[in-house]
Design a protein around this motif. Structure first.
Motif, mmCIF file in Angstrom:
data_model
loop_
_atom_site.group_PDB
_atom_site.id
_atom_site.type_symbol
_atom_site.label_atom_id
_atom_site.label_comp_id
_atom_site.label_asym_id
_atom_site.label_seq_id
_atom_site.Cartn_x
_atom_site.Cartn_y
_atom_site.Cartn_z
ATOM 1 N N SER A 13 -2.113 6.912 5.682
ATOM 2 C CA SER A 13 -0.695 6.931 5.302
ATOM 3 C C SER A 13 -0.487 6.260 3.948
ATOM 4 C CB SER A 13 0.170 6.255 6.366
ATOM 5 O OG SER A 13 -0.144 4.884 6.463
ATOM 6 N N ASP A 62 -4.447 2.390 4.820
ATOM 7 C CA ASP A 62 -3.465 2.185 5.871
ATOM 8 C C ASP A 62 -3.604 3.389 6.790
ATOM 9 O OD1 ASP A 62 -1.895 0.013 6.289
ATOM 10 O OD2 ASP A 62 -0.171 0.739 5.166
ATOM 11 N N ILE A 86 0.863 -1.165 0.000
ATOM 12 C CA ILE A 86 0.000 0.000 0.000
ATOM 13 C C ILE A 86 0.903 1.219 0.000
ATOM 14 C CG2 ILE A 86 -1.676 1.304 1.354
ATOM 15 C CD1 ILE A 86 -2.738 -1.351 2.367
ATOM 16 N N VAL A 110 -0.749 1.208 13.832
ATOM 17 C CA VAL A 110 -1.103 1.199 12.408
ATOM 18 C C VAL A 110 -2.194 0.162 12.209
ATOM 19 C CG1 VAL A 110 -0.277 0.735 10.076
ATOM 20 C CG2 VAL A 110 1.192 1.942 11.694
ATOM 21 N N GLN A 111 -3.219 0.553 11.463
ATOM 22 C CA GLN A 111 -4.354 -0.339 11.238
ATOM 23 C C GLN A 111 -4.773 -0.280 9.779
ATOM 24 O OE1 GLN A 111 -7.622 0.169 13.976
ATOM 25 N NE2 GLN A 111 -9.099 -0.243 12.374
ATOM 26 N N PRO A 112 -4.659 -1.374 9.050
ATOM 27 C CA PRO A 112 -5.187 -1.393 7.679
ATOM 28 C C PRO A 112 -6.692 -1.652 7.723
ATOM 29 C CG PRO A 112 -4.029 -3.431 8.154
ATOM 30 C CD PRO A 112 -3.932 -2.579 9.386
#
Length: 157
Positions: A97, A109, A32, A120-122
């Motif tokens: 991001s 993302d 990503i 961080v969390q997709p």
């Protein structure tokens, strides 16, 4: 006795081959990326959504959403507000991001911050058209989508 170590060495040499061939059925991952033209695609020859190519959440997801049974009140714990570069939840906020897509779904993302922590969390954003209108499902992009992931209705502007 000297032959035993020589035989063992001969058997171990093929194991020392430094070349590593990936498994033929392992799919290649596309990272990503917030860079134009980057991101995950569905593998089809369809053009990448311009918003996703620019590292932004597409406009079809923008707005305020709440649980199907929610009141859309700012105090609702299932309420989310989505803009091109941010998703605001009840007790946390996620800044984009990088963006990608899989079919019609957008994959964001998110750099999350809430309750004194960052992570961080997709997130997978998908829209479903139901008899009562369009509804949003936000799920963990690293896991298969599940019917247990809650649906949200669009709140009036």
């Amino acid at each position: 006795m000297r032959r035993l170590p020589l035989i063992a060495l001969t058997l171990l040499l093929p194991a020392c081959d430094s070349r590593v061939d990936p498994a033929p059925d392992t799919p290649a991952e596309t990272p990503i990326s917030g860079e134009p033209g980057g991101g995950i695609s569905d593998g089809a020859d369809s053009p990448l959504d311009p918003a996703i190519a620019a590292g932004e959440i597409p406009a079809r997801f923008h707005g305020v959403w709440d649980a199907v049974t929610g009141t859309c009140d700012p105090a609702s714990d299932m309420r989310v507000e989505i803009t091109s570069r941010r998703i605001e939840y009840y007790e946390s906020v996620g800044d984009v991001s990088g963006m990608g897509s899989e079919g019609d779904d957008a994959i964001a993302d998110l750099v999350m911050e809430g309750e004194g922590e960052t992570w961080v969390q997709p997130a997978r954003l998908s829209l479903e058209t139901l008899p009562d209108g369009e509804q949003l499902r936000i799920s963990d992009a690293l896991k298969p989508e599940s019917p247990d992931d809650p649906l949200r209705k669009r709140c009036p502007a």
